[in-house]
Design a protein around this motif. Structure first.
Motif, PDB file in Angstrom:
ATOM      1  N   GLU A 132       0.742  -1.174   0.120  1.00 24.58           N
ATOM      2  CA  GLU A 132       0.048  -0.093  -0.060  1.00 24.58           C
ATOM      3  C   GLU A 132       0.834   1.260  -0.074  1.00 24.58           C
ATOM      4  O   GLU A 132       0.549   2.279  -0.754  1.00 24.58           O
ATOM      5  CB  GLU A 132      -1.008   0.070   1.408  1.00 24.58           C
ATOM      6  N   LEU A 133       1.739   1.229   0.942  1.00 25.32           N
ATOM      7  CA  LEU A 133       2.773   2.274   1.012  1.00 25.32           C
ATOM      8  C   LEU A 133       3.381   2.748  -0.465  1.00 25.32           C
ATOM      9  O   LEU A 133       3.537   3.942  -0.841  1.00 25.32           O
ATOM     10  CB  LEU A 133       4.028   1.989   1.691  1.00 25.32           C
ATOM     11  N   ALA A 134       3.822   1.621  -0.979  1.00 23.23           N
ATOM     12  CA  ALA A 134       4.450   1.712  -2.585  1.00 23.23           C
ATOM     13  C   ALA A 134       3.526   2.657  -3.486  1.00 23.23           C
ATOM     14  O   ALA A 134       4.191   3.222  -4.239  1.00 23.23           O
ATOM     15  CB  ALA A 134       5.047   0.347  -3.081  1.00 23.23           C
ATOM     16  N   ASN A 135       2.003   2.445  -3.124  1.00 25.80           N
ATOM     17  CA  ASN A 135       1.338   3.228  -4.105  1.00 25.80           C
ATOM     18  C   ASN A 135       1.179   4.522  -3.403  1.00 25.80           C
ATOM     19  O   ASN A 135       0.860   5.514  -4.163  1.00 25.80           O
ATOM     20  CB  ASN A 135      -0.031   2.452  -4.193  1.00 25.80           C
ATOM     21  N   ARG A 136       0.960   4.528  -2.202  1.00 21.65           N
ATOM     22  CA  ARG A 136       0.735   5.797  -1.608  1.00 21.65           C
ATOM     23  C   ARG A 136       1.706   6.897  -1.387  1.00 21.65           C
ATOM     24  O   ARG A 136       1.324   7.996  -1.719  1.00 21.65           O
ATOM     25  CB  ARG A 136       0.237   5.626   0.123  1.00 21.65           C
ATOM     26  N   VAL A 137       2.987   6.461  -1.354  1.00 25.57           N
ATOM     27  CA  VAL A 137       3.896   7.612  -1.346  1.00 25.57           C
ATOM     28  C   VAL A 137       4.137   8.515  -2.440  1.00 25.57           C
ATOM     29  O   VAL A 137       4.093   9.792  -2.283  1.00 25.57           O
ATOM     30  CB  VAL A 137       5.412   6.653  -0.902  1.00 25.57           C
ATOM     31  N   PRO A 138       3.990   7.796  -3.623  1.00 25.72           N
ATOM     32  CA  PRO A 138       3.978   8.870  -4.771  1.00 25.72           C
ATOM     33  C   PRO A 138       2.746   9.733  -4.932  1.00 25.72           C
ATOM     34  O   PRO A 138       3.054  11.084  -5.252  1.00 25.72           O
ATOM     35  CB  PRO A 138       3.961   7.696  -5.814  1.00 25.72           C
ATOM     36  N   GLU A 139       1.857   9.448  -4.481  1.00 31.77           N
ATOM     37  CA  GLU A 139       0.550  10.242  -4.168  1.00 31.77           C
ATOM     38  C   GLU A 139       0.875  11.365  -2.974  1.00 31.77           C
ATOM     39  O   GLU A 139       0.746  12.463  -3.412  1.00 31.77           O
ATOM     40  CB  GLU A 139      -0.643   9.719  -3.628  1.00 31.77           C
ATOM     41  N   LEU A 140       1.598  10.827  -1.954  1.00 38.30           N
ATOM     42  CA  LEU A 140       1.948  11.965  -0.910  1.00 38.30           C
ATOM     43  C   LEU A 140       2.973  12.968  -1.572  1.00 38.30           C
ATOM     44  O   LEU A 140       2.802  14.029  -1.272  1.00 38.30           O
ATOM     45  CB  LEU A 140       2.451  11.056   0.056  1.00 38.30           C
ATOM     46  N   CYS A 141       3.955  12.278  -2.350  1.00 42.30           N
ATOM     47  CA  CYS A 141       4.935  13.359  -2.989  1.00 42.30           C
ATOM     48  C   CYS A 141       4.311  14.333  -3.740  1.00 42.30           C
ATOM     49  O   CYS A 141       4.541  15.607  -3.734  1.00 42.30           O
ATOM     50  CB  CYS A 141       5.909  12.579  -3.829  1.00 42.30           C
ATOM     51  N   LYS A 142       3.210  14.068  -4.598  1.00 43.39           N
ATOM     52  CA  LYS A 142       2.501  15.010  -5.462  1.00 43.39           C
ATOM     53  C   LYS A 142       1.873  15.954  -4.497  1.00 43.39           C
ATOM     54  O   LYS A 142       1.950  17.319  -4.663  1.00 43.39           O
ATOM     55  CB  LYS A 142       1.597  14.124  -6.178  1.00 43.39           C
ATOM     56  N   GLU A 143       1.285  15.408  -3.324  1.00 43.52           N
ATOM     57  CA  GLU A 143       0.407  15.969  -2.523  1.00 43.52           C
ATOM     58  C   GLU A 143       1.271  17.203  -1.856  1.00 43.52           C
ATOM     59  O   GLU A 143       0.496  18.094  -1.449  1.00 43.52           O
ATOM     60  CB  GLU A 143      -0.378  14.983  -1.537  1.00 43.52           C
ATOM     61  N   TYR A 144       2.321  16.706  -1.440  1.00 39.04           N
ATOM     62  CA  TYR A 144       3.170  17.752  -0.565  1.00 39.04           C
ATOM     63  C   TYR A 144       4.323  18.412  -1.070  1.00 39.04           C
ATOM     64  O   TYR A 144       5.357  18.849  -0.730  1.00 39.04           O
ATOM     65  CB  TYR A 144       3.802  16.806   0.632  1.00 39.04           C
ATOM     66  N   ASP A 145       4.388  18.222  -2.835  1.00 44.84           N
ATOM     67  CA  ASP A 145       5.337  18.773  -3.470  1.00 44.84           C
ATOM     68  C   ASP A 145       6.833  18.358  -3.036  1.00 44.84           C
ATOM     69  O   ASP A 145       7.501  19.023  -2.838  1.00 44.84           O
ATOM     70  CB  ASP A 145       5.060  20.227  -3.274  1.00 44.84           C
ATOM     71  N   ILE A 146       7.154  16.935  -2.910  1.00 46.10           N
ATOM     72  CA  ILE A 146       8.357  16.383  -2.643  1.00 46.10           C
ATOM     73  C   ILE A 146       8.699  15.520  -3.666  1.00 46.10           C
ATOM     74  O   ILE A 146       7.827  14.801  -4.301  1.00 46.10           O
ATOM     75  CB  ILE A 146       8.131  15.787  -1.184  1.00 46.10           C
ATOM     76  N   ASP A 147      10.035  15.592  -4.106  1.00 44.46           N
ATOM     77  CA  ASP A 147      10.606  14.890  -4.900  1.00 44.46           C
ATOM     78  C   ASP A 147      10.719  13.221  -4.307  1.00 44.46           C
ATOM     79  O   ASP A 147      11.298  13.001  -3.470  1.00 44.46           O
ATOM     80  CB  ASP A 147      12.070  15.223  -4.874  1.00 44.46           C
ATOM     81  N   PHE A 148       9.909  12.396  -5.170  1.00 48.28           N
ATOM     82  CA  PHE A 148       9.905  10.992  -4.680  1.00 48.28           C
ATOM     83  C   PHE A 148      11.155  10.293  -4.491  1.00 48.28           C
ATOM     84  O   PHE A 148      11.424   9.399  -3.454  1.00 48.28           O
ATOM     85  CB  PHE A 148       9.091  10.232  -5.789  1.00 48.28           C
ATOM     86  N   GLN A 149      12.456  10.747  -5.087  1.00 45.92           N
ATOM     87  CA  GLN A 149      13.766  10.136  -4.967  1.00 45.92           C
ATOM     88  C   GLN A 149      14.320  10.504  -3.332  1.00 45.92           C
ATOM     89  O   GLN A 149      14.958   9.735  -2.902  1.00 45.92           O
ATOM     90  CB  GLN A 149      14.694  10.945  -5.701  1.00 45.92           C
ATOM     91  N   LYS A 150      13.455  11.466  -2.870  1.00 47.81           N
ATOM     92  CA  LYS A 150      14.123  11.741  -1.363  1.00 47.81           C
ATOM     93  C   LYS A 150      13.456  10.893  -0.070  1.00 47.81           C
ATOM     94  O   LYS A 150      13.838  10.710   0.630  1.00 47.81           O
ATOM     95  CB  LYS A 150      13.716  13.184  -0.862  1.00 47.81           C
ATOM     96  N   VAL A 151      12.638  10.151  -0.696  1.00 48.29           N
ATOM     97  CA  VAL A 151      11.641   9.119   0.159  1.00 48.29           C
ATOM     98  C   VAL A 151      12.453   7.736   0.006  1.00 48.29           C
ATOM     99  O   VAL A 151      12.676   7.481  -0.906  1.00 48.29           O
ATOM    100  CB  VAL A 151      10.140   9.161  -0.213  1.00 48.29           C
ATOM    101  N   ARG A 152      12.727   7.111   1.496  1.00 50.65           N
ATOM    102  CA  ARG A 152      13.087   5.839   1.409  1.00 50.65           C
ATOM    103  C   ARG A 152      11.837   5.098   2.272  1.00 50.65           C
ATOM    104  O   ARG A 152      11.553   5.163   3.215  1.00 50.65           O
ATOM    105  CB  ARG A 152      14.235   5.823   2.062  1.00 50.65           C
TER     106      ARG A 152
END
Lengths: 404, 404
Positions: free
Chosen positions: B173-193
């Motif tokens: 679920e996280l793997a799907n949610r994190v890209p959405e969160l990145c868009k939502e919070y204006d964050i580069d996906f590459q920064k998330v681990r």
């Protein structure tokens, strides 16, 4: 002859109004227009209290700058550090640009008046980032309360510092949102407390007293407790300390403290050596900074005295957009070597203070309004800002129509 | 003759299945049925990973208990503290009740194996309250990152302790949610681990190795980093400490740590003096607690050995519901003074492990499945639980149909 470069700093109401009017007024060959902004989007400052309370998604309060500028405008996404007026340059975080004419439309900063702990422990409704942080923080407080074994009810207390426009509008949204949150997190509404703490002796200073009474009693019925004439002495990780009488203090424990009692102009103003009062420059009649024929100030950093009451006009979207229109006209004249610059006069179309989704108070065209009528007016005011900057298509995309 | 009182503790899969079967089987005059549960709702434990990641609203994973019980059942909302077997009483937080027959269907507790700091600094996917807290906590981390001047990228790191069923489904679920969160919070996906840290040498122990490979490589492609054979030594406010080789340790800084590596039975079991292994009672063939003719155990607190591999069956919704059916039959017999109680045998209909909205792995009716087919199967499994307890109307209200 090289065409002049007009640089506009900030894509708020004032900056964007200047740019969108300029791109209509000027031909491709008359000037180069450069717009600098930290984000690639504009946000509706006057809607941030809704995103902060969680009653409106933060994407509803912003739109891409590209959607309202055309090919005549060069957009640079960067942060402004300083203006070097002597060599007509703007220092950005990642570079610098030269200008022939400059418009400073940088946004305000939170003013904490040196009150200890406010910077560290209180939130401010400043931009999209802080708005969603306030929303998420309040939600986490409610979620944490639901999970903890020893319930800490203070978590559910929300203190709003300031009974001005922002504070009251935010409380209006909160009063609607909190019952929803209670349902969402299985919490008894009676356990939640909402405080409005204000140092001044009145709510919404400058507003008609009858309307203020209406607002206060409406919010009180929805659970807001007012502590007026009560200066905040400090903020701590547990809440705030307020004055009680002459010498005593009292602690109000709260999981969330939002400081909505003060803004100042942008600190770039001081960093650039302009003469200013708390980051605001007392502008000339044509909206230029005194002593700078090539620099206009628009919005939050511009100080204009309302002669009627001998006090500055509060920095609103309405005044910023009116200033932007005049500045665009004056820049067009300067580019065309005309010298009869226009003088800015504020035309007050009225003020409406929202009390949530379906209530508001205000004075519009000299008439007092409350309730659904006022709420409708407020939404029309909001839509008007979209219309002025982005036209009908932007209203269709981002406008507020969920009324009546 | 006074009719006997059947008390069922817990409205999870096992408890609710027992109660809904009993209310069908028994006449109004045959027995009094009492159901005790902490909340007035049942939640789908097997869907909590979705609510925790924020991919499914927490109200979608629960339904009111009243919606599935009828007038034959008396519902008491309270927490169970202890069972006094010698005088056939249950001590609740706010009272006590007597029983003639008792069914213990209390839920599991997180097992941290004494690892320091886990209780304080790690979240667990245990119930609706903890699920929404995890969701809100992750969002606040992203929101905070967007507002802070000195960016702390570790905030964006999410560690999942455990590569068992819950850990892997949550990561899906996280793997799907994190890209959405990145868009939502204006964050580069590459920064998330996203880390999956597991002490055992394998992911999803007991699963077909080919399916495990499929799952791991799918999740890796979506950004999950696996650290297998890596015991967690402790948790701190900054993240976790893991073993590195024989003697060394290493710190993984993370804004969010979710512990999904261990559950135990309910501590009420020990508090009531039952002989148990980590809160689980090795039940007799008819699902009764050894030495207690009047007490049945269902679900997470029941321990049954899978003779084929000489290890306990993992506590799943599937086995709990099958147990509930047998217990309801056996209680009906006891109430009617019949003595030929049924023996429980687990009929494995298959296991599907979700990898997010549109992927899964599993073995169903002996066949390996992956991808959309498996994902469809998973949703059917989820709907079946609703159907078994609440009938078609509950499936219509709460079922999962957004497939294919």
């Amino acid at each position: 002859m090289k065409k002049p470069t007009i640089v506009v700093l900030g894509a708020g109401y004032g900056g964007l109004m200047t740019v969108t009017r300029l791109q209509k007024a000027l031909g491709q060959n008359e000037a180069e227009i450069v717009l600098v902004n930290k984000n690639d989007y504009h946000y509706e400052t006057t809607w941030l209290h809704e995103a902060s309370a969680g009653t409106l998604h933060h994407d509803r309060v912003r739109y891409p700058i590209k959607s309202v500028i055309n090919s005549k405008v060069k957009f640079i996404q960067d942060s402004v550090l300083e203006v070097k007026t002597e060599n007509k340059k703007v220092i950005l975080e990642n570079g610098e640009i030269s200008y022939d004419y400059l418009v400073i439309g940088l946004g305000p900063e939170s003013e904490t008046f040196g009150i200890q702990g406010l910077k560290e422990y209180a939130f401010s409704i400043s931009n999209v980032n802080t708005a969603r942080k306030i929303r998420d923080h309040i939600q986490l407080q409610f979620a944490t309360y639901s999970t903890e074994v020893e319930k800490n009810e203070d978590r559910l207390t929300i203190v709003v510092g300031g009974a001005g426009f922002t504070g009251i509008e935010f409380l209006g949204e909160l009063a609607n949102r909190v019952p929803e949150l209670c349902k969402e997190y299985d919490i008894d509404f009676q356990k939640v407390r909402m405080y409005c703490v204000e140092a001044a002796p009145a709510v919404l200073p400058g507003f008609d007293p009858e309307l203020v009474d209406y607002a206060v009693s409406y919010l009180e019925k929805k659970g807001v407790e007012f502590k007026i004439g009560t200066p905040i002495k400090g903020a701590t990780p547990e809440g705030i300390i307020v004055a009680k009488g002459e010498d005593e203090v009292e602690e109000i424990k709260a999981g969330t403290v939002v400081w909505a009692a003060g803004v100042r102009g942008n600190s770039v103003i001081e960093a650039s050596g302009f003469e200013a009062m708390r980051g605001r420059i007392k502008v000339d009649l044509d909206m230029r900074a005194p002593g700078h024929d090539d620099i206009f100030i628009v919005g939050d950093c511009a100080l204009i005295i309302n002669e009627e009451i001998n006090r500055p006009y509060p920095p609103t979207a309405q005044i910023a957009m009116q200033q932007g229109e005049v500045i665009a006209k004056n820049l067009t004249k300067l580019v065309r070597n005309e010298s009869d610059l226009e003088t800015f006069t504020f035309e007050n179309k009225g003020t409406v203070c929202s009390l949530g989704e379906d209530n508001a108070i205000g004075v519009v065209f000299g008439k007092k309004v409350t309730g659904k009528t006022a709420s409708f007016m407020k939404k029309m005011v909001d839509n008007r800002a979209l219309l002025m900057i982005g036209g009908a298509s932007l209203v269709a995309k981002k406008g507020k129509f969920n009324v009546l």
